[in-house]
Design a protein around this motif. Structure first.
Motif, mmCIF file in Angstrom:
data_model
loop_
_atom_site.group_PDB
_atom_site.id
_atom_site.type_symbol
_atom_site.label_atom_id
_atom_site.label_comp_id
_atom_site.label_asym_id
_atom_site.label_seq_id
_atom_site.Cartn_x
_atom_site.Cartn_y
_atom_site.Cartn_z
ATOM 1 N N SER A 14 0.617 -1.417 -0.031
ATOM 2 C CA SER A 14 -0.197 0.042 0.167
ATOM 3 C C SER A 14 1.123 1.075 -0.180
ATOM 4 O O SER A 14 1.651 1.649 1.168
ATOM 5 C CB SER A 14 -0.810 -0.388 1.396
ATOM 6 N N THR A 40 -0.095 4.012 0.305
ATOM 7 C CA THR A 40 -0.138 5.813 1.654
ATOM 8 C C THR A 40 0.134 5.162 2.688
ATOM 9 O O THR A 40 1.412 5.506 3.444
ATOM 10 C CB THR A 40 -1.594 5.779 2.024
ATOM 11 N N LEU A 41 0.752 3.801 2.927
ATOM 12 C CA LEU A 41 1.009 3.063 4.307
ATOM 13 C C LEU A 41 2.501 2.865 4.196
ATOM 14 O O LEU A 41 3.187 3.492 5.286
ATOM 15 C CB LEU A 41 0.732 1.973 4.550
ATOM 16 N N ALA A 63 1.973 12.927 5.313
ATOM 17 C CA ALA A 63 2.303 11.467 4.392
ATOM 18 C C ALA A 63 0.458 10.420 4.721
ATOM 19 O O ALA A 63 -0.443 10.228 3.692
ATOM 20 C CB ALA A 63 3.060 10.698 4.177
ATOM 21 N N LYS A 84 -10.624 -1.261 6.300
ATOM 22 C CA LYS A 84 -10.487 -2.352 4.604
ATOM 23 C C LYS A 84 -11.049 -3.613 4.964
ATOM 24 O O LYS A 84 -10.963 -3.888 3.300
ATOM 25 C CB LYS A 84 -8.844 -1.811 5.363
ATOM 26 N N TRP A 134 -8.892 5.764 -3.656
ATOM 27 C CA TRP A 134 -7.441 5.575 -2.940
ATOM 28 C C TRP A 134 -6.848 4.161 -3.411
ATOM 29 O O TRP A 134 -7.736 3.111 -3.867
ATOM 30 C CB TRP A 134 -8.354 5.108 -1.437
ATOM 31 N N ASN A 182 -10.916 10.080 -0.933
ATOM 32 C CA ASN A 182 -9.767 10.233 -0.774
ATOM 33 C C ASN A 182 -8.753 10.204 -2.277
ATOM 34 O O ASN A 182 -9.184 8.508 -2.397
ATOM 35 C CB ASN A 182 -8.964 8.956 0.412
ATOM 36 N N TYR A 222 -15.331 9.017 5.345
ATOM 37 C CA TYR A 222 -14.846 10.734 5.678
ATOM 38 C C TYR A 222 -16.131 11.445 5.354
ATOM 39 O O TYR A 222 -16.588 13.398 5.895
ATOM 40 C CB TYR A 222 -13.847 11.340 4.678
ATOM 41 N N LYS A 245 -10.884 8.012 11.337
ATOM 42 C CA LYS A 245 -11.047 9.029 11.025
ATOM 43 C C LYS A 245 -11.848 10.250 12.024
ATOM 44 O O LYS A 245 -11.698 10.610 12.459
ATOM 45 C CB LYS A 245 -11.511 9.407 9.471
ATOM 46 N N TYR A 283 -7.376 15.741 2.866
ATOM 47 C CA TYR A 283 -6.751 16.138 2.162
ATOM 48 C C TYR A 283 -6.739 16.807 0.583
ATOM 49 O O TYR A 283 -7.897 17.458 0.416
ATOM 50 C CB TYR A 283 -6.582 14.772 0.999
ATOM 51 N N ARG A 341 -0.440 13.877 -3.384
ATOM 52 C CA ARG A 341 -1.685 14.005 -2.681
ATOM 53 C C ARG A 341 -0.914 14.721 -0.628
ATOM 54 O O ARG A 341 0.425 13.856 -0.404
ATOM 55 C CB ARG A 341 -2.507 12.185 -1.982
HETATM 56 N N1 GLU Z 1 -6.484 5.676 4.633
HETATM 57 C C1 GLU Z 1 -5.845 6.030 4.598
HETATM 58 C C2 GLU Z 1 -5.228 7.057 4.006
HETATM 59 O O1 GLU Z 1 -4.866 6.942 2.678
HETATM 60 C C3 GLU Z 1 -5.059 5.179 5.919
HETATM 61 C C4 GLU Z 1 -4.064 4.575 5.922
HETATM 62 C C5 GLU Z 1 -4.063 3.496 4.464
HETATM 63 O O2 GLU Z 1 -4.729 2.628 5.160
HETATM 64 O O3 GLU Z 1 -4.411 3.593 3.514
HETATM 65 O O4 GLU Z 1 -3.619 7.027 3.919
#
Ligand code: GLU
Length: 399
Positions: A14, A16-17, A37, A101, A125, A175, A206, A237, A324, A373
């Motif tokens: 991922s 984002t993570l 981030a 998730k 996302w 997102n 959100y 959130k 964001y 982002r």
């Molecule tokens: N939804 C958040 C993000 O987009 C958390 C991280 C994730 O699980 O993607 O940053």
């Protein structure tokens, strides 16, 4: 090379993570990284929720629970869906999971199959593409550029539908863009969705973080969609509970039961203590939310203003929700920082992190490689410092 499962071998970590993890590693090494981030509120979980968790621990609520969630929590979710969204669900139409998730992944796996197409309005996302691919279905990104406010046009939706299309993933506020669909726009989309008998995955994570007034739920606007739809939500959130991992899905009982069977085989119940804390989160006083949204609103003003002052950054629309902004950096592509060339959002993010210690996420895995982002779920002080660094960094880029 070890031969891995074909579908797993094809997915990436991922983005984002991964971006957040890199920033945390640098911070652990003593580097002062500005955190733009992570998609996670910087607030602490409200005390009343922590207290409920302490109580559950003291009462020894440390055993397995029903796989799909304790009845008290399902009842709290039912109450929340009625209170906040005006939607009626029965307890057997609710699945509690370890994060929004997991709820999404389990439902997508339960519902879609090889040969199916699932439309994903893009930018989206990062994890939706992977979740749909893992189910065997094909994710079909439909590009919604910034000129149309990153929103899916009903004609565009109609054109993307083929005989294999089974569903769509709709996220509002979105997102990574912060875009919010109006009620009128949703009802136009609803007509196409009903006519084509599509399954709608409505991600409402959100929902509370909106700046221009609340919008009715899509399934309230078009109740027929509720029979062919699943709502997803999370406590991450709204209650600053990202680490607790608590999310849920609500939809037709057959789909929910199938997703619960999958959950029973691959993970089991979500954390028991978290579930008791979640009852308090959803049913207790909700006034922390308004304070959080007020702070996000002030940060949004700051961030939009500062983004628009960065040469080469382009942000025509002020986002109406989430935390964001998703500016284009098209004008900076092809420039260099020393010997490093900026090819896309990801290389920009990478070089920026290494050279200026500002963490954000490149747009590539959101399906928009000319964007980055920026999360403003961090203090105004951090935001100002991050933009000072960003401006100095951009000033050093050469052709
Ligand atoms: N939804 C958040 C993000 O987009 C958390 C991280 C994730 O699980 O993607 O940053």
């Amino acid at each position: 090379m070890i031969k891995l499962n074909r579908r797993i071998a094809a997915i990436k970590h991922s983005a984002t993570l991964a971006a957040d993890a890199r920033a945390s590693e640098m911070r652990a090494a003593g580097i002062n990284v500005m955190p733009l981030a992570a998609g996670e509120p910087d607030f602490d979980t409200p005390e009343r929720i922590k207290e409920a968790a302490r109580r559950a621990l003291a009462e020894g609520r440390t055993h397995y629970t029903p796989v799909a969630g304790i009845p008290e929590l399902k009842a709290a979710i039912r109450f929340k869906l009625k209170r906040d969204n005006g939607l009626d669900y029965q307890l057997n139409e609710i699945l509690v999971s370890a994060g929004g998730k997991q709820a999404e992944a389990n439902v997508i796996n339960a519902l879609f199959d090889e040969g199916d197409e699932v439309i994903i309005p893009t930018p989206a996302w990062v994890s939706f593409f992977a979740m749909v691919s893992l189910s065997g279905a094909s994710p079909i990104p439909v590009r919604c550029p910034e000129e149309q406010g990153f929103l899916l046009d009903p004609d565009q939706l109609q054109r993307a539908i083929t005989p294999r299309t089974r569903g769509i993933i709709l996220v509002s506020p979105a997102n990574p863009t912060g875009a919010v669909y109006s009620a009128a726009h949703l009802s136009e989309l609803a007509k196409v969705l009903v006519e084509n008998d599509l399954w709608v995955m409505s991600d409402d994570v959100y929902e509370h973080i909106v700046y221009d007034g609340a919008v009715p739920h899509l399934f309230k606007i078009e109740p027929r969609l509720k029979q062919r739809g699943v709502v997803f939500n999370s406590l991450s959130k709204a209650y600053a509970m990202t680490g607790w991992r608590l999310g849920f899905a609500a939809g037709p009982s057959e789909v929910i039961a199938a997703a619960a069977r999958l959950q029973s085989q691959n993970s089991g119940n979500p954390n028991s203590i978290t579930q008791f804390a979640a009852v308090e989160a959803l049913t207790g006083p909700q006034d922390e939310l308004a304070r959080m949204v007020d702070e996000f609103r002030a940060r949004r003003e700051l961030v939009v203003d500062r983004v628009r002052r960065v040469p080469g950054f382009h942000l025509p629309h002020k986002p109406s929700g989430a935390f964001y902004v998703f500016p284009s950096i098209r004008a900076l592509l092809g420039t260099r920082f020393a010997d490093k060339r900026i090819n896309d959002g990801d290389t920009f993010a990478d070089i920026l992190l290494n050279e200026a210690h500002v963490a954000l996420v490149g747009g590539n895995d959101f399906g928009a490689p000319e964007h980055v982002r920026i999360s403003y779920a961090t203090s105004r002080e951090n935001l100002n410092e991050a933009f000072d660094r960003l401006e100095r960094f951009v000033a050093r880029l050469v052709r």
